[in-house]
Design an enzyme around this catalytic site. Structure first.
Site, short mmCIF file in Angstrom:
data_model
loop_
_atom_site.label_atom_id
_atom_site.label_comp_id
_atom_site.label_asym_id
_atom_site.label_seq_id
_atom_site.Cartn_x
_atom_site.Cartn_y
_atom_site.Cartn_z
N HIS A 68 -19.35 -8.81 4.05
CA HIS A 68 -17.85 -8.32 4.34
C HIS A 68 -17.28 -9.00 5.49
O HIS A 68 -17.82 -9.12 6.55
CB HIS A 68 -18.06 -6.82 4.84
N HIS A 69 -15.90 -9.54 5.22
CA HIS A 69 -15.10 -10.34 6.14
C HIS A 69 -14.04 -9.69 6.33
O HIS A 69 -13.13 -9.78 5.78
CB HIS A 69 -15.12 -11.97 5.73
N GLU A 70 -14.09 -8.85 7.46
CA GLU A 70 -12.50 -8.26 7.83
C GLU A 70 -12.07 -9.53 8.77
O GLU A 70 -12.76 -9.86 9.87
CB GLU A 70 -12.91 -7.07 8.55
N GLU A 118 -8.93 4.75 -1.05
CA GLU A 118 -9.28 5.04 0.26
C GLU A 118 -8.29 5.82 1.12
O GLU A 118 -8.43 6.57 1.86
CB GLU A 118 -9.76 3.85 1.00
N HIS A 175 -9.22 -7.61 0.27
CA HIS A 175 -8.34 -6.57 0.30
C HIS A 175 -6.90 -7.01 1.31
O HIS A 175 -7.28 -7.84 2.07
CB HIS A 175 -9.01 -5.59 1.08
N GLU A 176 -6.10 -6.39 1.14
CA GLU A 176 -4.64 -6.81 1.78
C GLU A 176 -4.16 -8.11 1.53
O GLU A 176 -3.63 -8.90 2.52
CB GLU A 176 -4.76 -6.50 3.34
N GLU A 195 0.85 -1.19 0.30
CA GLU A 195 -0.06 -0.03 -0.01
C GLU A 195 0.87 1.41 0.05
O GLU A 195 0.57 2.38 0.51
CB GLU A 195 -1.04 -0.25 0.88
N GLU A 223 -7.57 -6.03 -3.79
CA GLU A 223 -6.89 -4.50 -3.52
C GLU A 223 -5.36 -4.71 -3.83
O GLU A 223 -4.75 -4.37 -4.78
CB GLU A 223 -7.24 -3.77 -2.13
#
Ligand code: NOJ
Ligand code: CA
Length: 717
Positions: free
Chosen positions: A411-413, A506, A481-482, A177, A500
């Site tokens: 969404h699964h963080e 963002e 993401h990540e 990032e 991502e």
């Protein structure tokens, strides 16, 4: 169609053993003969490969090999047993993509090697030479004297033939990032990344290491892109530079105890890819990375739908609402609380907006318990992925979405507590199925558990693939993401729509952000491996709109945000801004409503990394074209040649362009919309503001359009 030729070299090679300098053993050229590879072997048995493009060296003689930890071996000299050469030419159809068909045309050379210590170890080097690239991998066949083995280092070299200009981010085991640096190789200093304190977890390991995809340009104007394809069961590759001789060496991401990979024969490494052209546009058009990946492993792909979505998301990033039920803002120094975003009424508002404007789904973040325990904690049992907060009526919202013909995107963080996620995955997917959800955005913010593992190490590479398989088995699409940066695996798992794995939009909401050149670099770097969930479409550019004290802003004009839907390829595109910000600019929003996410054809019209990109794409199964043109901090005139239309019949072009006094900093939201007729002979010149862009929809003109509008004419100076 394949042709095959096997050359046994035992005899010839026994002669080489008496010669003390490197001997050329074989060469192979691309089908169009512009790329040529030469292989040599020294008297000691060191194998080198070298690459020429248009008779100029691009990679100087570079070595290959490994260091093993178990058994303890340095595989650096080999006997050449045989050379096997084939050629291949076929055309395949991706489930979704930038073009309807993809040609896979290459010549292949396999060097069958043997390393002898006490016992012989067989290792094959597989090289493919495409018209636009070279790809190679190591293959360890099944063999009696090598079963399980542990890699300490891969010793692949890439020796550059000059001190090229490079677009790079610091070599790192956990994060991609970073903003890009643009320097000569000699000026690479990965420690600049230490200043990026806004990145949640980063592990810079050497000041001379950079990540792939690495984009370079020689002083002779040759573009060189190094990356990898089909990264499976192996760690990601960084590149470690020796500045004295412009030599890169593979630097694999280690595991918790310092090893790189645990393999068992038969085993292959990922492909190392070197894409080469004298035209920047050809780098963007290359399909080599996809071609090196295996065909789809998914039986029925009917559930996979490229799509646009909106979401309860940006409002948290701009500090208007929170993920956390208590209203606490993540990472915020402020004591003031804000409303919880994922409440039933607010989600209904987004569902209504999606239904009204034709979006397939609504992402909802912060719907589940755990956010109160989330940020910066290296612990398990943060989320269970099935328990909603009390103000989120999951059943009622599922019913409401169904009635409106919209899907809720899960969404699964994971908070990078990956063992915890693996324990809950099955239940989590079952809950999604129960409530009619068929897409999940996942996230890996934080330090990985199992502790000591890295985002880009072998353990995590296997995890991401496990998730791709497990979601596919349940008919679920996934957007990570990540994760590790992609390597074309979306060919094998087309339900893995996007990732991502780079600095997304963002960052503009809450950090120094992404400089205006960022989006002109990403397609040449991160996107070489696969689509990015960049989250374009921000219309309210300055964060002072939410809080007058905020200095942060998106570093583009509004029209550049529109153009990103074309220049930043993804089958999954978010309309990332808040519904109310779109409601007040419905005429510009029309482009986001119209734009497609799946394509029959793509033409790269203009491109230079770090400067500008102009692309035209043809929507799948239609005659509707879309054009996007973006620039960096410099204003420029985009020259758009409409010969891609192949047709003299008129099309109606709706042009969304920066206002004459537009500027990403001073006047970012000003735009002009113009409608004109165009055909295959039209040559359009459009001024892009500093940090600006232009988006154009180009649809076959109706009889009414032909009466109402006139042909485009270039403005007289
Ligand atoms: C980082 C992701 O990139 C972002 O999209 C998400 O909203 C947060 N993590 C929270 O999961
Ligand atoms: Ca992120």
């Amino acid at each position: 169609m394949n042709t095959r030729k096997l050359i046994f070299l035992n005899l010839i090679l026994s002669c080489f053993n008496y010669i003390s300098f490197a001997q050329q053993i074989v060469s192979v050229s691309s089908p169009d003969a512009r790329i040529k590879m030469n292989f040599s072997r020294s008297a000691q048995g060191v194998i080198n490969y070298a690459i020429n493009f248009n008779n100029q060296p691009v990679i100087a003689a570079s070595t290959l090999g490994f260091t093993f930890n178990e058994p303890k071996l340095l595989l650096d000299h080999f006997d050449l047993i045989a050379i096997d050469s084939t050629s291949h030419d076929d055309t395949w159809q991706p489930v979704w993509g930038e073009t309807k068909f993809i040609r896979n045309h290459y010549k292949e050379l396999v060097l069958q090697l043997s390393f002898t210590d006490t016992k012989p170890i067989k290792l094959n080097l597989i090289f493919r030479v495409y018209d636009d690239a070279v790809a190679f991998r190591y293959a360890f066949p099944e063999q009696p004297d090598l079963q399980h083995f542990v890699i300490a280092d891969e010793n692949t070299q890439f020796i550059m033939t000059g001190n090229h200009m490079a677009f790079w981010i610091p070599g790192d085991y956990d994060s991609n990032e970073y903003p890009y640096q643009h320097t000569r190789l000699s000026a690479i200093d990965a420690n600049v990344g230490k200043l990026n304190t806004e990145i949640a977890v980063k592990t810079i390991f050497d000041p001379s290491a950079v990540q792939t995809p690495l984009m370079m340009k020689s002083d002779d104007g040759v573009y060189i892109n190094i990356h990898e394809a089909a990264l499976r069961n192996y760690p990601a590759m960084n590149l470690l530079l020796n500045k004295t001789n412009n030599t890169f060496k593979a630097a694999l991401v280690p595991d918790a105890v310092g090893n790189k990979a645990y393999l068992q024969t038969p085993a292959v490494t990922p492909w190392r890819t070197i894409i080469i052209s004298d035209r920047a546009a050809d780098i963007l058009a290359s399909k080599t990375i996809l071609n090196c990946n295996d065909p789809s492993a998914i039986g029925s792909t009917d559930f996979i739908k490229p799509q646009k979505f909106v979401g309860v998301w940006w409002e948290m990033h701009v500090g208007k609402s929170s993920w956390d039920y208590s209203g606490e803002q993540v990472g915020s120094q402020q004591s003031s609380k804000v409303p919880h975003g994922a409440n039933t009424a607010n989600v209904k508002r987004y569902i209504d907006f999606a239904a009204k404007h034709g979006f397939a789904s609504v992402l909802v973040e912060g719907w589940n318990t755990g956010w109160e325990d989330w940020f910066g904690k290296w612990k398990e049992d943060v989320f269970d992925f099935v328990t909603p907060y009390p103000d989120y009526d999951i059943a009622a919202l599922a019913a409401y979405a169904k009635e409106k013909n919209v899907r809720i995107m899960m969404h699964h963080e994971t908070s990078s507590s990956v063992t915890n996620y693996e324990r809950h995955m099955d239940k989590a997917y079952a809950l999604m199925k129960k409530y009619g959800m068929n897409a999940v955005k996942s996230g890996y913010v934080g330090k990985i558990i199992p502790r000591g593992e890295h985002h880009d190490g072998q353990w995590m590479i296997r995890h991401y693939e496990r998730v791709a398989k497990a979601t596919a088995a349940e008919g679920i699409m996934v957007d990570m993401h990540e994760p590790v940066r992609p390597t074309g695996l979306h060919r094998t798992y087309p339900n893995w729509l996007a990732c991502e794995a780079a600095r997304g939009n963002e960052f503009n909401a809450w950090s120094s952000g992404n400089p205006p050149e960022h989006e002109t670099i990403l397609p040449f770097t991160r996107l070489m491996g696969g689509p990015m969930d960049y989250t374009p479409g921000i219309f309210t550019i300055k964060m002072s709109a939410y809080n007058k004290d905020k200095k942060e802003q998106v570093h583009t004009t509004l029209c550049k945000q529109l153009a990103l839907y074309i220049t930043m390829y993804s089958p999954l595109q978010m309309a990332a801004d808040l519904p109310e910000n779109y409601e007040s600019k419905m005429d510009a929003f029309q482009f986001i409503k119209d734009v497609a996410t799946d394509w029959d054809d793509t033409k790269i019209l203009e491109a230079e990394p770090g400067d500008y990109i102009t692309i035209a794409r043809l929507q799948k199964n239609t005659q509707r074209w879309f054009v996007g043109a973006i620039t960096d901090e410099q204003s420029r005139i985009a020259k758009i040649n409409f010969s891609f239309l192949n047709n003299k019949a008129p099309y109606l072009a709706t042009i969304y362009k920066d206002a004459p006094d537009g500027d990403w900093k001073e006047n970012p939201e000003a735009y002009v919309i113009q409608k004109v007729l165009v055909n295959s002979e039209t040559q359009m010149h459009i001024k892009l503001a500093p940090g600006g862009g232009t988006a154009i929809s180009v649809f076959p003109a109706t009889d009414e359009d032909k009466k109402m509008y006139t042909y485009y004419t270039a403005k007289k100076k």
